[in-house]
Every structure is written in structure tokens, then in C-alpha cells.
Design an enzyme around this catalytic site. Structure first.
Site, PDB file in Angstrom:
ATOM      1  N   GLU A 129     -43.310 -56.504 -23.034  1.00  0.00           N
ATOM      2  CA  GLU A 129     -44.121 -57.500 -22.453  1.00  0.00           C
ATOM      3  C   GLU A 129     -45.534 -57.255 -22.262  1.00  0.00           C
ATOM      4  OE1 GLU A 129     -41.910 -57.444 -18.689  1.00  0.00           O
ATOM      5  OE2 GLU A 129     -40.555 -59.300 -19.429  1.00  0.00           O
ATOM      6  N   CYS A 156     -39.493 -62.764 -11.325  1.00  0.00           N
ATOM      7  CA  CYS A 156     -40.510 -61.843 -10.666  1.00  0.00           C
ATOM      8  C   CYS A 156     -41.722 -62.821 -10.441  1.00  0.00           C
ATOM      9  CB  CYS A 156     -40.964 -60.884 -11.509  1.00  0.00           C
ATOM     10  SG  CYS A 156     -41.276 -61.415 -13.224  1.00  0.00           S
TER      11      CYS A 156
END
Lengths: 650, 650
Positions: free
Chosen positions: A313, A409
Site C-alpha cells: 500500500e 480503516c
């Protein structure tokens, strides 16, 4: 010596009443927060299970279930509570507040005798507490809980949550630091949270603990490698020796390029900037400037998205910005907003507020469906039917917002940012030596701002932004003739603007503009009105030619908004569309039951077709047609289809 | 009813003496085959270990070592032996032949009593023989061994290897088939090999066994799923239910799109075409036509590369042809040459021979370094320094040819193709009802072709191809006035050409051209000379606008050669180069100690620069410059750097 130019703005200083943002704030307050509450309580079918509150029940001994979810599942609840706290500043909601208090009570019950708080390790692996900071994110969860507790305290005045988290912070402080156990978090967050806790409590040990975690990062020997050697178990198969991934390749003051997991990077840099201001650390500030530049001048998408690769990521290399296999996590753009905001506190410069605005209006807002019920984790600049979300390289680039995520998240992160938007719109520098009080208008958001500047003043903002470039500030000082400076950002996207004071256009030659802010110092009287009128044409944006993926392409922007073409408006095979160097481009106000009120963009261009051969020495045929672009933040709200931001120019 | 139009050309019919190809044939004969022999014998340091011959020693009980390598390591040796066989048709080499005979003897010693031959299962897991056809490739290895044995028999006349492989083929035939055990190979190859064995031996059971494997594929219930259920072990973690990956989504006669692992697909389709001609199966032929079209009209790179994704080394979807994350395995282009060659035998049509030529001169040749000592597995159309070979998405796209591979399928595959090139240049249809004998010139390669056409004829070809478009055929019939047709391909890339017979230009209006072949029927006398002169300008190629990755770009070709720009000639950041719609493009003969003699292409264009900002509403600055392109097959021979084929047009 670097120091904070601005005080922190408390949320109640600025009440948002805005034709654009109030919709989103109300959406979060009325729809998203209740929706997320149901998910956190596992009350919704057909949604990725959360179990976050049940985990606390189990840890508190009030339920016999099995822990479920990510090792950092606690943080989803924390971010929701933080959003709840901010939402109470938008309007009271006693029932919600009571339910939140009950959750906070439960959190207190799940806390261990020694202050330790983390449901995963309490329930599942108590013997492994604090042994895997690289993967297991105890400090990350603690950070989010601390942020929520500070927000709760500031919004309600109640210390219940703050006391719980001070006990946890003290537990951490007792364990980690010089002369104690060594440690740094795998996922940064604790650093910025401890700084907020320091300011909320005045306890300097939290400032020092934050500084410890920041200073220790990147020092030899590599903490994560040492940690991995010291234990015989792993949590994930992550490579602890990847120093770029962990922003661990050098002590932070020596770092000069933004690397690794982009959310983690942003949270670290945010804390670094905040700390630099608190301790007047010039070297740290210079590092922040370099890291900001590395992020936004070489690794940022036009939308304020960051993180080019799904692998880690993460950031990759300078100018590597693929539009289709992109990551650009919603949380990373939110982190960039945090970072830019902290930088702005140290130096009022539109290079920070322009980025903050770009991320907010594009890469952050795109993370949420317009009805508040679905969320993107990944925010692509190109979606290709049949590939995006399907083929292995594109599996993470989902063309339609899912309802929730196993790793959730992003959704609560959007909620907490939108409910705390007030903190990003204005700044104030009051009572500083040798300067008059100054209030900064960083973002153009309608509403009422109250400040102690010049002995007290209320500034009412009215604007049609981002759909038009008109902004009117009406000043009402507590006493006539208040002496202060109103500093207003002139956005980087704007080439032409008019400023008028009480109906009188000001001579552009006489304006004091520094680092993109127009400074207007005077003695303000009730009813004084400053008007800005930004010319807001549709603009062709070009990427630096070093960006391979955008070679020969332009993107359309209008004001702060990036536009995209979608299949629903333009038919399939968006790659066959060309914009001409002399295309006629128009903006058109419109309204839509799904997308709401917005300004669409139309342009004449070409659609290419060919005789069907895969390769030919004959150029494709070109037919003139009119195409339609919509603001990027609205993409993917209609039926699934292709989308692209960058359009080849013919 | 479909049937073979051509006889199979034996290699000795055509002796290559060509200014272009003889270099490569001699390179393989003199450098590559000895080099690969050393590797197969583990005699070279600093090279990925092969162990292939040692595995046979262990299986033969002549060594005590441990098996090493892929489960299909045997096939590397098979392909080398096949290349050795072909190389002996280029020129005798008694020492090499003797060493090969010794290896063949060793292979015989490794064969089991029941005819079974596979060193992995013999040495490592004898109890698992034939239980995992999906992953373990026993039939694939058998197929390559059979091909090698047939080649050895045809090149030397010796039956030693053929007898060994007939025993193995009989073992397979005893086990698999209708009324016997059900089975199909995970990696196709046995099908095409059995057809070659059938023609070499005349034994019809090999034809029937090949047909069984072809017919059984894609029938219900899914063989691979059944197989997986029937055993409690896996070899790799491959998904046996992925029907696209295994070309298993429908019975082969119903298939209409090329899917999955691209090498496997090509080997299957090659066998299907070959079988269709042998058994006059119109339905199978129609399927082959659809699959050829699916491959070359929607899924093929300009270079003749196929397979867009590293995941499964596979096809993805139509028009998805990324240049940078590409797979385009060398073996897949070789497989495409095989497939096109078989199609051509059934229908002389330049749509097949054009593809064969394209793959040969570009995507196959690029697989080998110009000195014959390094090899590409993956053949990208764009290389980006800092990403290619480095970042996770690009790790397979190595910017420099390695010396050898753990999975070393490609290098010996190049060797066997180049040494058997004679079989691809010419075709002949002799003694067919109601037509005169016809010889087909599919590729323009200098040398001497002998045919039985018209009672016997020798045709001498002289050409400077691919550097120029002149080809001269000098005919010497065994007896004067031989009546046969000389059919010469007019390549699809050619827009303008002259044909002359004995110095007399033929009137274009009178030429008989069908499916891209010029048919010249006459009574040939000794010394008759047909001359072709193809106009060979540098041509801009455009991709179908549906190909996203090439939007706004052109590629340069000259004759059959695709060109590319390399960093060594043009500096870094190749993405900043633009070719203009009116660029001046020239071809220039040149010579280079590393690249040999070749024709370079120069074009005027622009190099874009900007003020350093990542995004701007000001277009980049453009400076005129001259750029240099080299034939794609030569890329990566100099020091490492960027490369790209598709150039944005400004």
C-alpha cells in the site's frame, strides 16, 4: 527558529453552514455515524462483519465469544468514537452521546489493571503483548483511542475517556523510552496522538514520549530487525527488514524522500511537523519540508491520492503514477490533509493549503458514496471494465464502493475528518510579538468563524464554492475599529481574481500577497465586507512529462475539482476518446437525484474507431462528438462502468 | 472439407545461406548448443543450475545424487537434443552426434521396464506417477522427448531414440483413452508430438491417442477437478478449477477465444490444426480459425508476443496489452510460430505467414542475446529503469537477459526453432488432384530449396531481407519446361512492390494474387529468375483504439521489423519523447561490434521538459531533437536502460 504560527482551532470556533460541505457533514452525522454504529455492533446483514464492540465485551469479561477481526480492529471503534465526538459539536444528540458513553465505559472495563488496552492481545495472546510492534499495531490502536479520547474531552468536556487513555499512555510511557524498553511502532499514529494528548492535558511526558518514538525511528541498530530476532513467532509474513516500507531508512531528521506504506508515512510526517512546532526544531522542520515536497511534487496523483502500488500500500518511485493499478488509499489522502494542515500551522503558505484542498475535494471525498453507505479503500484514476477488480493486477481496484471492509480503516477515517472540517478551514495567530493578530482563511467554506483576533471578531463567510469562485467575508468585531489582519488564500489554481472591500474593487498592484495569501490589515468595523471573486474556467492540466502514464494526456479541472469521464455519460471504451487542442469546453450547472447538484463539464472531441484490425498503418478514424465529465469525487455513484481522469489529447 | 494443402517440408529440402539468418543458425550451432550442453551438464559457474542430465543418471541408477530442478526438468534436455538433431542437418558434427547418442543411451537406461520415462517421478515419487496431470507435466515431458526422438530419427536416420519414445508412447497409449483411464495434460504438448510420431512411424494409434487428448479437453465432468478430488496431495497451489487457464472451458471444437497460459494454448492449437488436416475435421479447423483470430486480432503484441499477464503467464482480455507489465514469453511466440505454420499447411494465406514472420523477426529473436549467451523469458515492449525487474508488479520484466533460468523452457526452445527454420520458409503441394504442383515461398530467406514439384526443381533464393525488400528466385528444373506454380507471399506490411520475370517487369493488373500469395504458373526453364522488389519505407503503426496502453502512440516498423527506442541512443526518460505527425523519418544502414550489421531508424521529434512541477496548466516545453530507433530484436544488448516501442505522437 521554526514555531507554530497558528493556534489550534477548536471545532466550535467555526460553525459550518455551507452549500457544499454541510451536506457531507449532515450525511456523516445523520447517516454514516448511525450506519457505522450498526456495523460495529454487527447489526447489519450483507456487510463484512466488524465485531469491534463485541471484542471489547469479550475483553471486558462480559461475553464468552471468540475474538474476530484484524489485529487492529479496535481502531475502527476508536475512529468512530472520534467522529461521534466531532459530530456532537455540529449539533447535540443526547441519545448518541449516551450510547457513546456506554461504549467508553465498556472500553474502561476492557482495560487491564496495569493500564494496558488492546482487545486482541487481552483476549487472544496475552503472553505476546508488546513483542511485535512491527506487525501487531498495539501502539497504533492506542494512538487512535487517544485521539478519540481527546476529541471526546474537547467536544463534551467529560474526562471519562481521557482518563482511560491517560492510564494507557502512562502504561506505554512506563515501558518505552530511553533507559527503558526500546521500541517504535510499525504503523505510526501514536506519535501524533500523544501530541494531542499533551496539549489536552498539559502533561509534558506525553510530548517527550512522542518525541522518543519519532527520534528513535531510523536509528541503528534497526529496531524491527532486532525485534524479529528476539522472538520465535511472526504475525504476518511481512519483511521486517524493509526499511523503506517502515520509513525507517534513516533517522527522521535526515530523511528526504517519502517512502513505504503511504498512510503510515503521512501519520509520521504529521507528527514530525507537529513536534517541530512544539519544540522549535528547525532540523525536523527542514525534514518535513523535504518530505512534503517528495510527496506532493513527485509522488501525488492529481486528485491528492498517494501510494502508487498495492504492494505494501506504498509509494514506489518518483513520477511512477499508474492510474489503473494505483492504490491511493482514502486514508492516505486523509493523512496528507493532516500533514498539510500541520505544515500550515508552522508556515502559512498556499503550497500546503492547496494540497489540503486538492485532497479534500477529490481523493478524500471520492472515498465515500454520495449516499454515505458505501466506501472506497482504493481510489483509481482509471477504471477498466473487465480488468478493474477482476484481473490479478487489478483485483484491489474495485469499480464499485463496497459497503464495508474486513480492514475497515477508511470509512470511519472519512467520518472523523468530515465532522472535524472546521479545524481545517481557518487559522489564527493571536498575541504574537511584533505582529498584529491574524486570521487565516485556508478553505472557502460558508459559516461563522469567531476569533479573539483584534479583541474579538465574528466573520461570516458566504460562498458558492467549489461551483463558483465567489466568496464574501462579512466582519463583525466585538468592538468597532478592531485591528487585525485577515489573510485569505488565493488558490494556486486561480489565474485571475478580483478583490473588493465594501463594494470597492482593490487595485491588484497594491495587494499584499505573500506565499499565496492576501493579507489585509486594517481597522475593521461592523459590516465590513471583503469579497473575492475567483475566475473559475475549466482548465487543462498537464502532468510533468516524466509521468509515463499521462504522456500525451490532459486532465480537466475546474477550481479545486478534478473531473473524470464516466461510461454512463460517454459510452464504453473511454480509451477511444480524444480531447482536441482546440476543443470547446463548457461548464454546466446540473442536478441529479443520485449525484445531487453539481457542475458538469462538456467538451467537443473525437471518438476513434478503426476497421477492426489490431494494428494498422492507417490512423484510426475519428468522429466528432461531445463528451461529458463529472467531478471526480462523484465517480462510481451510478451503475458500474469505465472511468478515466487523464484523456489523450489529439 | 479441410485437408493439408502442403506436405511437411523436411529440413534437408532447404539449405539456408542467408545474410540474416545464417548468423543465427551458426550462432546456435557453434555457440548456443555447446553452451547449453555445458549448462545441462552443470559445467558452468555463475549460472542457474540445470542438473537435467544428472537427473537422468540418477534415474538410470548410475549416480546417487538427489533429483534437482523443476518437475519438468527433463524437457530442457529434450529440447536441446531436438536442437542438436536439427543442427546436424545444417552441417555434420560427429563428436556432437556421438555425445548426443550417449545421452540418448542414458535416457534409455532411465526408462522403466514398463516404458515409463520421467526422471522426477522415477527418482522422487514413483508412487505418484500419473496422478497429477494438471501440475506435474509427465505428458508434457513425454511430448518433448517424442519431438526430439522424431527429430533425431529424421536428421540421422537412427531409430535409437525413436524406439525409446515409442515404448513411452505405447505406455501412455496403454493407460489413457476411451475405455481406459481418463486423462488430459495440464500443459499441452503431447498432442502435437504424437502427431509427429504418427507421421514418423506410420502407427495410427499415435494419431488416435493425440485425438483422444484433444477431444477429451473441455468435456464434462471437468477432468482436473475430478483429478484433484481423487488425490490427497498437491504439487503446486494451482487452482485446478480455472478452466480458462487450462483451455478447458469448452470442448475444443466449441472454443472461440484463446485463454489461459499462452504457451499451452499455442501448443494445443498447433496440435488441433495439425489434427484437423490429418483427419479432415472441418469443425476443428473452424475452431482453429476462431482461436487464431482471437489470438492475433485481439491479444497479440505488435512484436508477435502473446500473454499479457505474469499471473498464469496468460492471456487476459481482448485489447488488454500492457507494454510494461507484459509477459510475452519467448516460448509463447515460438508456439505462435508453430500454430501459424500448421494453419498455413491447411490454407496458404498470408494472414498466417505474416504472423509467423512477425513473431520470428521480433518476439522470438528478442529472446536471445546477439551473442547467444543470454536469454529473455519475458519480452516487454517497455522497460522503465527503477521499476522493471525491481518493483513487485514489474519483477518478472527483467531489463537484461539472464544467462539461464531455473525454469529454462525458453532458451532451448529458441535453439530448436532457429535450427529448424528451413521447415518454415517453404511449402509444397505436389501430386494433388486437379492442380498443378505448387511451391510456396512463405519467408524470404536466402538458400537453396529442392522440390519434387514439376518433376523436380531447385530454387535458389538471394535476398537482403529484412534490411531491404529485394528477393530473387533462380529456378533450375531437373528437366527443361517443368510445369509448376511458384507461389510467393506478398507481405501484408508491403504497400508497393514490383515483380519481374527474367528482367521483364510484370503488369500488376495481370498478377494472380490470392490470400496474399502471388501465383505464377508456367513452364520453368533453367535460369528463369523471378525478382520481387518490396518497397520498404519506415511505417508508422497505429494500434486499434481499443488498446488502452497505446492510446495516442505510434510504433515504427520497417518491413517485418518492429523498432524501439533505447536509452543508450536517446538518453533517459524515454516517456518524454514525442514523434511528430510530420516527423522526418529515415533509415540508415549501420554496423556495430555488439549489434552486428543492421538498419537503424532516425526521426525528428520533440523532447518535453517542464518547470519541474508535477502538474501544471501550462503545457510542457518541447525541444526539437533527432532520435534513433533500433530493431526490437536487438534491444537490451548494450548497457541496461529504458526501452519503448510505442511512442506518443504529438
Amino acid at each position: 527558529m521554526v514555531k507554530k504560527q497558528e493556534h489550534e482551532i477548536t471545532l466550535t470556533n467555526f460553525r459550518v453552514e455551507d452549500s457544499f460541505w454541510s451536506y457531507f457533514q449532515n450525511l456523516v452525522k445523520d447517516v454514516v455515524i448511525p450506519y457505522q454504529e450498526q456495523i460495529l455492533n454487527d447489526e447489519l446483514p450483507d456487510v463484512e462483519k466488524s465485531h469491534a464492540i463485541e471484542n471489547f465485551r469479550i475483553a471486558a469479561g462480559k461475553s464468552d465469544g471468540e475474538y474476530y477481526g484484524m489485529v487492529f480492529q479496535d481502531s475502527d471503534l476508536a475512529k468512530w468514537l472520534e467522529a461521534v465526538a466531532y459530530s456532537l459539536t455540529l449539533g447535540p444528540n443526547p441519545e448518541l452521546e449516551q450510547r457513546a458513553d456506554q461504549v467508553i465505559e465498556l472500553i474502561g472495563q476492557a482495560q487491564q489493571e496495569d493500564g494496558y488496552l488492546n482487545t486482541y492481545f487481552t483476549v487472544k495472546e496475552p503472553e505476546h503483548r508488546w513483542q511485535n510492534l512491527h506487525d501487531c499495531h498495539e501502539l497504533y490502536c492506542a494512538g487512535h483511542m487517544i485521539e478519540a479520547a481527546v476529541a471526546w474531552y474537547e467536544a463534551t468536556g467529560k474526562r471519562n475517556f481521557l482518563d482511560i487513555m491517560c492510564r494507557m499512555a502512562d502504561h506505554i510511557d512506563n515501558r518505552f523510552g530511553k533507559g527503558k524498553v526500546r521500541g517504535i511502532p510499525g504503523h505510526e499514529e501514536i506519535e501524533l496522538a500523544l501530541l494531542r494528548l499533551y496539549r489536552a492535558t498539559g502533561e509534558e511526558r506525553y510530548l517527550r514520549l512522542s518525541q522518543y518514538f519519532i527520534d528513535e525511528r531510523g536509528t541503528a541498530p534497526d529496531y524491527f530487525e532486532e525485534e524479529e530476532k528476539s522472538r520465535d513467532w511472526k504475525f504476518w509474513s511481512q519483511d521486517a527488514s524493509d526499511k523503506n516500507y517502515a520509513q525507517n531508512y534513516a533517522p527522521v531528521r535526515e530523511q528526504d524522500h517519502a517512502t513505504g506504506h503511504s498512510v503510515r508515512a503521512m501519520y509520521l510526517y504529521t507528527a514530525m511537523a507537529d513536534l517541530a512546532g512544539e519544540i522549535h526544531d528547525e532540523e525536523l522542520w527542514q525534514a518535513c519540508l523535504r518530505l512534503f515536497d517528495s510527496t506532493v511534487s513527485r509522488q501525488m496523483y492529481l486528485t491528492g491520492g498517494i501510494g502508487s502500488s498495492v504492494h505494501g500500500e506504498a509509494f514506489t518511485t518518483d513520477y511512477d503514477l499508474p492510474n489503473d493499478t494505483i492504490y491511493a488509499e482514502t486514508c492516505a489522502s486523509i493523512g496528507l490533509v493532516f500533514f498539510a494542515r500541520r505544515m500550515l500551522e508552522l508556515q502559512p503558505d498556499r503550497k500546503f493549503s492547496d494540497v489540503m484542498e486538492r485532497a479534500l475535494y477529490n481523493g478524500v471525498l471520492s472515498g465515500m458514496q454520495h449516499d454515505g453507505k458505501r466506501f472506497f479503500y482504493v481510489n483509481p484514476l482509471e477504471v477498466i471494465p473487465g480488468l478493474s477488480g477482476v484481473q490479478p493486477e487489478y483485483r484491489h481496484v474495485i469499480p464499485k464502493r463496497p459497503k464495508w471492509y474486513a480492514c475497515a480503516c477508511c470509512p470511519p477515517n472519512v467520518s472523523r475528518l468530515l465532522t472535524s472540517l472546521s479545524a481545517y478551514a481557518w487559522g489564527e495567530a493571536i498575541g504574537q510579538e511584533n505582529t498584529t493578530d491574524t486570521v487565516y482563511s485556508h478553505l472557502y467554506i460558508g459559516g461563522t468563524f469567531t476569533s479573539k483576533a483584534g479583541g474579538g471578531v465574528t466573520i461570516r463567510t458566504e460562498t458558492g464554492y467549489p461551483w463558483n469562485g465567489g466568496v464574501a467575508y462579512t466582519v463583525t468585531p466585538d468592538a468597532p475599529g478592531a485591528d487585525f489582519t485577515l489573510a485569505v488564500r488565493i488558490p494556486g489554481w486561480c489565474k485571475d481574481f478580483l478583490v473588493s472591500l465594501n463594494g470597492q474593487v482593490l487595485d491588484a498592484q497594491t495587494l499584499e500577497i505573500r506565499q499565496g495569501y492576501l493579507y489585509l490589515n486594517r481597522s475593521w468595523n461592523s459590516g465590513d465586507q471583503l469579497k473575492l471573486s475567483f475566475d473559475m474556467p475549466v482548465v487543462r492540466m498537464y502532468a510533468n512529462p516524466l509521468v509515463r502514464e499521462n504522456a500525451g494526456c490532459v486532465a480537466l479541472m475546474r477550481g479545486p475539482l478534478v473531473y473524470c469521464i464516466e461510461q454512463q455519460d460517454n459510452g464504453p471504451d473511454l480509451q477511444t476518446i480524444r480531447i482536441l487542442k482546440d476543443s470547446v469546453i463548457t461548464a454546466e450547472e446540473t442536478s441529479d437525484p443520485v449525484l445531487g447538484d453539481y457542475t458538469a463539464v462538456k467538451f467537443t472531441g473525437l471518438r476513434l474507431t478503426c476497421d477492426g484490425s489490431l494494428y494498422s498503418d492507417v490512423p484510426p478514424k475519428a468522429e466528432e462528438a461531445v463528451f461529458r465529465a463529472v467531478p471526480y469525487y462523484l465517480w462510481g455513484n451510478r451503475e458500474e462502468g469505465g472511468m478515466r481522469v487523464w484523456i489523450p489529447e489529439a
